[in-house]
Design an enzyme around this catalytic site. Structure first.
Site, PDB file in Angstrom:
ATOM      1  N   ASP A 338       0.849  -1.199   0.000  1.00  0.00           N
ATOM      2  CA  ASP A 338       0.000   0.000   0.000  1.00  0.00           C
ATOM      3  C   ASP A 338       0.887   1.253   0.000  1.00  0.00           C
ATOM      4  OD1 ASP A 338      -2.270   1.594   0.239  1.00  0.00           O
ATOM      5  OD2 ASP A 338      -2.306   1.441   2.430  1.00  0.00           O
ATOM      6  N   GLU A 341       2.578   5.028  -4.057  1.00  0.00           N
ATOM      7  CA  GLU A 341       2.624   6.002  -5.177  1.00  0.00           C
ATOM      8  C   GLU A 341       3.979   6.680  -5.278  1.00  0.00           C
ATOM      9  OE1 GLU A 341       0.230   5.877  -2.806  1.00  0.00           O
ATOM     10  OE2 GLU A 341      -1.050   4.651  -4.081  1.00  0.00           O
ATOM     11  N   ASP A 418      -8.907   4.146  -2.059  1.00  0.00           N
ATOM     12  CA  ASP A 418      -9.808   4.590  -0.993  1.00  0.00           C
ATOM     13  C   ASP A 418     -11.078   5.232  -1.538  1.00  0.00           C
ATOM     14  OD1 ASP A 418      -7.910   3.617   0.674  1.00  0.00           O
ATOM     15  OD2 ASP A 418      -7.051   5.570   1.202  1.00  0.00           O
TER      16      ASP A 418
HETATM   17  C1  GLC Z   1      -4.551   3.491   2.962  1.00  0.00           C
HETATM   18  C2  GLC Z   1      -5.114   2.301   2.202  1.00  0.00           C
HETATM   19  C3  GLC Z   1      -6.208   1.659   3.003  1.00  0.00           C
HETATM   20  C4  GLC Z   1      -5.669   1.248   4.368  1.00  0.00           C
HETATM   21  C5  GLC Z   1      -5.067   2.458   5.090  1.00  0.00           C
HETATM   22  C6  GLC Z   1      -4.388   2.088   6.387  1.00  0.00           C
HETATM   23  O1  GLC Z   1      -5.500   4.490   3.054  1.00  0.00           O
HETATM   24  O2  GLC Z   1      -5.563   2.666   0.932  1.00  0.00           O
HETATM   25  O3  GLC Z   1      -6.752   0.545   2.337  1.00  0.00           O
HETATM   26  O4  GLC Z   1      -6.670   0.701   5.148  1.00  0.00           O
HETATM   27  O5  GLC Z   1      -4.120   3.088   4.246  1.00  0.00           O
HETATM   28  O6  GLC Z   1      -3.328   1.237   6.176  1.00  0.00           O
END
Ligand code: GLC
Length: 699
Positions: A338, A341, A418
């Site tokens: 995650d 980017e 998100d």
């Molecule tokens: C980011 C991710 C989300 C995750 C959060 C906490 O916003 O896109 O899916 O739950 O981080 O890790």
């Protein structure tokens, strides 16, 4: 400076061009500097010369440089419908749209009015009125954009780049060609096609166990529980919180004993902290992305100030891969990459400065973040996948990523970031996932129920009832929002969600076969309705109804006045999954056979010992289908340990014969029971179960 060669507006024809495959031409601008673009992350192989571009070749990119920007214009004429562009917000049909290629942490898809999201796919699919199609790849990782009107125009902040044009008879053929150029997905583990439960804030480990138990007690078929950042010690990657998650191996064993797999999150930011082994190793070896002055760049993410591995460097990717060894040894089954980017907190751009420095290597030149930003996530998941595979060489790796780049489907599945618990975003998840599929990424899906905000019983019911037909099926929500598990809204919602998920599990033989098709041919698992008849202009903008594979049309219950392909697509309602008025309507293509399994509670229990063949005849009394089966994990299938069947059915109006014949693989399944479900306008009529491969009966 404008280069003018007399074709107006400062545009010039290609300096050099050649065919690199059948129906695939590559065009180079004058002054092309390969060191600024190659080796390309997009292609699996170096583009080679196979011949000259024929004189009658239609689509010819024109190049120009103006205001320091590299521009490419591809005149395509009128009457073309555009698709692709990878992960995009907004409609399925992309005409008149602009997409910015600059991977961005884009909560609710609001950054830049939705013009840039987490991933970049400099790719456009064009479909002409007669159903012929073309594809255009800008082989360029630099910050750029594309607009699509009568011309396709790419504009880049980097040096002039080459363009690849694919010309084919149909969109499916274009996608096959795209897969040949950019790589095919690997077969995913079967468990990754099951229902998955996630939430940011499943902690401590006893809460995780409770979630797993609730899924089983409530008889929600399910395969995966996800661990968000909560399991880490102060959000330090590759660590476990000693109090909340004291025994990760024990937790994973607990899940495995109940036929669950576990997927854990790993972000790219490494907390700056002396004595933290990951940070120490990276600092000692000097592995971090540098700022413009040559010092390790430091940016803030969940753990506070962080270093970021320079994933452009082969030795850094190698090191990153090794970090997974002990980690996976705790019994972790899959990895969730995650924030790649990369997302940076408390800066206006929400990412690194464009003049940060990446060193490259392995033939890749050093360059600024402006060049390598869009492949930060791509290079990270490539390294993750390799590391996971090295740790568990006998298992199919599963990586989910937020950020990626064209070609990155080779390394990771994706979710669409998100979103929010909002009916409009539920609806938008259809064209988003469809366009990802039309951009080479067949394995994706949204956070079901929505990430931000409080879900409602109606929304969760609707979203689950349609989301189970997406390639990737995961319910996920943000910390601080109300609980969003199927049981969190009482018995009625639970019942609707269970019915929807039951349908997913019954359809697994069909869905797994679709992943095999994606692996072979680059065909999307979830397809736009116009794939049912590319010559029918009324289907081109349909983005509420969609296809799962070629044979199943899904019409969500909230979708009104959707377009319909011609022919008698009959509605099917599978046994044990009653039509409760919320479930999506399913329609089967005339001329198809869809394999359906008995209900299972997870993919470990799943089997096809009793297989129903749903037969929907075409007007000539014929139908065919395919069933692909293998061990569902591991790589023995590559050595022939699989079974591929063609199912055929025919009728003369009185007698029906349905036959299952193995056409490939040397996996001998023990004898099984099969039966036919004859799909009629009045419903499905089932034959009794029979042993063997042939069912005959009278109408
Ligand atoms: C980011 C991710 C989300 C995750 C959060 C906490 O916003 O896109 O899916 O739950 O981080 O890790």
């Amino acid at each position: 400076m404008a280069v003018t060669l007399g074709i107006g507006m400062g545009y010039a024809m290609a300096d050099k061009s050649y065919m690199t495959d059948k129906g695939v031409a590559v065009f180079y601008p004058s002054g092309y500097d390969a060191t600024q673009h190659e080796p390309s992350p997009i292609f699996v192989n170096k583009l080679k010369f196979v011949g000259d571009v024929p004189a009658e070749w239609n689509l010819r990119p024109e190049f120009s440089i103006s205001d320091g920007k590299s521009m490419v214009r591809i005149p395509v004429g009128e009457g073309v419908d555009f698709y692709g562009n990878g992960e995009v917000s907004g409609p399925l049909r992309r005409n008149g749209k602009e997409v910015r290629f600059w991977n961005t942490d884009a909560p609710k898809y609001e950054a830049d009015e939705g013009r840039r999201l987490y991933q970049s796919h400099p790719w456009v699919l064009g479909v002409r009125q007669d159903g012929t199609a073309f594809g255009v790849i800008a082989d360029n990782t630099w910050k750029s954009s594309v607009t699509m009107d009568d011309d396709i125009v790419f504009e880049s902040e980097g040096p002039a780049f080459r363009v690849i044009v694919i010309e084919k008879e149909s969109p499916a053929e274009v996608l096959k060609s795209l897969a040949d150029l950019t790589g095919h997905i690997e077969m995913p583990p079967l468990w990754a096609l099951g229902y998955q439960q996630c939430r940011w804030s499943y902690f401590p480990d006893t809460r995780v166990k409770e979630i797993a138990d609730s899924l089983r007690i409530n008889r929600i078929p399910s395969d995966v529980i996800w661990m968000d950042i909560d399991y880490m010690d102060k959000f330090k990657i590759f660590t476990f919180d000693k109090e909340k998650f004291p025994d990760p191996k024990g937790l994973n064993d607990y899940l495995h004993d109940r036929n669950f797999k576990s997927v854990y999150m790993i972000d790219p930011g490494v907390k700056v902290e002396e004595g933290y082994w990951v940070d120490d190793q990276g600092t000692d070896a000097d592995y971090w992305v540098k700022d413009a002055s040559g010092k390790p760049y430091v940016g803030e993410v969940w753990p506070g100030l962080c270093h970021f591995p320079d994933f452009t460097r082969p030795e850094v990717r190698e090191w990153w891969g090794t970090l997974y060894k002990d980690y996976m040894a705790t019994g972790i089954d899959g990895v969730w990459n995650d924030m790649n980017e990369p997302a940076i907190f408390n800066v206006e751009t929400s990412t690194m400065p464009e003049d940060n420095c990446h060193l490259g290597g392995g033939g890749l030149a050093p360059g600024p973040h402006l060049r390598y930003h869009n492949v930060f996530g791509y290079n990270m998941v490539k390294a993750s996948r390799d590391g996971i595979l090295a740790a568990n060489p006998d298992k199919r790796p599963f990586v989910l990523t937020r950020s990626n780049f064209l070609g990155g489907h080779r390394y990771a599945a994706t979710w669409t970031g998100d979103n929010a618990s909002d009916p409009e975003l539920m609806k938008m998840s259809i064209p988003m996932t469809l366009n990802l599929g039309l951009s080479g990424q067949p394995f994706s899906g949204p956070d079901i129920g929505g990430f931000f905000g409080d879900c409602t019983p109606e929304l969760l019911s609707q979203w689950t009832s349609m989301g189970v037909y997406f390639p990737f099926v995961r319910n996920h929500s943000a910390a601080g929002t109300r609980s969003q598990e199927p049981w969190a809204f009482g018995p009625e919602t639970l019942e609707v969600c269970r019915t929807a998920i039951n349908r997913r599990y019954r359809l697994l033989p069909y869905i797994y076969t679709l992943f095999r098709e994606a692996y072979e041919d680059g065909m999307p698992v979830m397809r736009p309705l116009f794939f049912a008849d590319v010559k029918d202009p009324s289907l081109r903008s349909e983005q509420k109804a969609f296809l799962l594979g070629g044979d199943l049309m899904i019409v969500p219950r909230w979708a009104e006045n959707t377009a319909r392909p011609n022919g008698e697509w009959n509605k099917i309602v599978l046994e044990d999954t009653p039509d409760d008025g919320v479930q999506a309507n399913l329609y089967q293509r005339p001329g198809s056979i869809i394999p359906v399994a008995e209900l299972s509670q997870n993919t470990t229990e799943y089997n096809t010992d009793r297989l129903t063949l749903l037969v929907s005849f075409d007007p000539h009394g014929k139908a065919t289908g395919r069933i692909y089966e293998d061990a569902g994990d591991g790589f023995e299938f590559r050595d022939g340990q699989y079974a591929d069947y063609i199912a055929t059915a025919s009728t003369d109006g009185n007698d029906v014969t349905v036959r299952l014949s193995q056409t490939g693989g040397n996996w001998n399944k023990p004898p099984r029971s099969i039966r036919v479900g004859l799909v009629t306008p009045k419903g499905i009529e089932y034959t009794p179960w029979t042993e063997g491969e042939v069912v005959s009966f009278k109408l």
